[in-house]
Design an enzyme around this catalytic site. Structure first.
Site, PDB file in Angstrom:
ATOM      1  N   ILE A  22      -6.856   7.738  -0.830  1.00 15.74           N
ATOM      2  CA  ILE A  22      -6.941   6.427  -1.001  1.00 15.74           C
ATOM      3  C   ILE A  22      -8.015   5.658  -0.057  1.00 15.74           C
ATOM      4  O   ILE A  22      -7.992   6.180   1.251  1.00 15.74           O
ATOM      5  CB  ILE A  22      -5.279   5.683  -0.641  1.00 15.74           C
ATOM      6  CG1 ILE A  22      -5.319   4.234  -1.079  1.00 15.74           C
ATOM      7  CG2 ILE A  22      -4.888   6.005   0.643  1.00 15.74           C
ATOM      8  CD1 ILE A  22      -3.804   3.788  -0.772  1.00 15.74           C
ATOM      9  N   SER A  23      -8.540   4.829  -0.078  1.00 14.35           N
ATOM     10  CA  SER A  23      -9.561   4.345   0.437  1.00 14.35           C
ATOM     11  C   SER A  23      -9.115   3.637   1.819  1.00 14.35           C
ATOM     12  O   SER A  23      -7.739   3.047   1.681  1.00 14.35           O
ATOM     13  CB  SER A  23     -10.464   3.331  -0.103  1.00 14.35           C
ATOM     14  OG  SER A  23     -10.969   3.604  -1.285  1.00 14.35           O
ATOM     15  N   GLN A  24      -9.663   3.523   2.978  1.00 17.88           N
ATOM     16  CA  GLN A  24      -9.083   3.022   3.968  1.00 17.88           C
ATOM     17  C   GLN A  24      -9.193   1.294   3.621  1.00 17.88           C
ATOM     18  O   GLN A  24     -10.063   0.905   2.991  1.00 17.88           O
ATOM     19  CB  GLN A  24     -10.401   3.336   5.052  1.00 17.88           C
ATOM     20  CG  GLN A  24     -10.103   2.480   6.236  1.00 17.88           C
ATOM     21  CD  GLN A  24     -11.253   2.761   7.318  1.00 17.88           C
ATOM     22  OE1 GLN A  24     -12.210   3.537   6.985  1.00 17.88           O
ATOM     23  NE2 GLN A  24     -11.138   2.137   8.476  1.00 17.88           N
ATOM     24  N   PRO A  25      -8.133   0.781   4.216  1.00 18.15           N
ATOM     25  CA  PRO A  25      -7.999  -0.552   3.965  1.00 18.15           C
ATOM     26  C   PRO A  25      -9.298  -1.496   4.474  1.00 18.15           C
ATOM     27  O   PRO A  25      -9.643  -2.556   3.665  1.00 18.15           O
ATOM     28  CB  PRO A  25      -6.921  -1.022   4.914  1.00 18.15           C
ATOM     29  CG  PRO A  25      -6.067   0.197   4.751  1.00 18.15           C
ATOM     30  CD  PRO A  25      -6.946   1.148   4.833  1.00 18.15           C
ATOM     31  N   ARG A  45       0.857  -1.283  -0.167  1.00 19.34           N
ATOM     32  CA  ARG A  45       0.061  -0.059  -0.089  1.00 19.34           C
ATOM     33  C   ARG A  45       0.870   1.236  -0.024  1.00 19.34           C
ATOM     34  O   ARG A  45       0.532   2.338  -0.557  1.00 19.34           O
ATOM     35  CB  ARG A  45      -1.046  -0.039   1.219  1.00 19.34           C
ATOM     36  CG  ARG A  45      -1.993   1.088   1.180  1.00 19.34           C
ATOM     37  CD  ARG A  45      -2.969   0.982   2.120  1.00 19.34           C
ATOM     38  NE  ARG A  45      -4.203   1.774   1.949  1.00 19.34           N
ATOM     39  CZ  ARG A  45      -4.645   2.763   3.058  1.00 19.34           C
ATOM     40  NH1 ARG A  45      -3.624   2.880   4.146  1.00 19.34           N
ATOM     41  NH2 ARG A  45      -5.395   3.652   2.940  1.00 19.34           N
TER      42      ARG A  45
END
Ligand code: SAH
Length: 210
Positions: free
Chosen positions: A59-62, A33
């Site tokens: 960037i999206s949260q995992p 990431r």
């Protein structure tokens, strides 16, 4: 800071948050990431948070990436998949090894260009990216077994419903101030909607930004 141990800690956290699909967790453990954010933020890449990627996007949260991927895979293996909102390319990289063929569109040129370089460097040969407004889906390659959007429209665009295959699944956030993550399942001309959980995504916008 970007070691395998750090990544494994993220996976443990996702498990504690309720992610159950081992294939999804394995891919998250393998995906770098830190490669999808600016170097200055690399030390925070394995925190379970969204991070800025420029152009007012994140960037999206995992957790969100894992959850949406798990929901799409829940009904069995996936052939063709469409993603709206490539952004950094992180969700793309997580989906790629789990599906047969992946198409992903992004409306902001600067983000699209960077994502292309990353996906190429990672040699993800089943992925095709385009600079395009996802309101129109990507009809040339449809229908899709699954569609995922990483930006929240007020209402689900009709083109996306049209491009969902019979039996296909779509997961996306819907709403403006109060967003919900929604799963739509198509059976013929019937679209069943299930609200999964509250969500917080960037807005789904129209037009291409060069
Ligand atoms: N999953 C991505 C999320 C990026 S944020 C990641 O982890 O990096 C959502 C992205 O959707 C933004 O880059 C935004 O520009 C894009 N987006 C918003 N509306 C869109 C539209 N209509 N068509 C294509 N992309 C769109």
């Amino acid at each position: 800071m970007t070691s395998q141990r750090t990544r494994n800690r993220l996976v443990e956290r996702l498990r504690e948050s309720g992610i159950k699909n081992d294939n999804v967790l394995d891919v998250i453990a393998r995906t770098p990431r830190h490669f999808f954010v600016d170097e200055a933020l690399a030390h925070r890449a394995y925190e379970d948070t969204a991070l800025p990627i420029g152009n007012g996007q994140t960037i999206s949260q995992p957790y969100t990436v894992a959850r949406m991927t798990e929901v799409l895979l829940a009904a069995g293996p996936l052939g063709k998949v469409l993603e709206i909102g490539t952004g950094s390319g992180y969700q793309t990289a997580v989906l790629s090894p789990l599906v047969e063929r992946l198409y992903s569109v992004e409306r902001i040129e600067a983000l699209h260009n960077k994502a292309c370089l990353r996906i190429e460097a990672l040699q993800m040969s089943n992925v095709t990216l385009a600079l395009s407004d996802g309101t129109w889906g990507w009809p040339e390659h449809g229908p899709y077994d699954a569609i995922l959007a990483a930006a929240a429209p007020e209402e689900v665009p009709q083109s996306l419903l049209d491009q969902l295959a019979d039996g296909g699944r779509m997961v996306l956030p819907v709403g403006t101030e109060e967003q919900k993550l929604v799963l739509i399942t198509r059976r013929g001309d019937h679209f069943a909607r299930k609200v999964l959980e509250p969500a917080r995504f960037v807005p789904f916008l129209s037009g291409v930004q060069r």
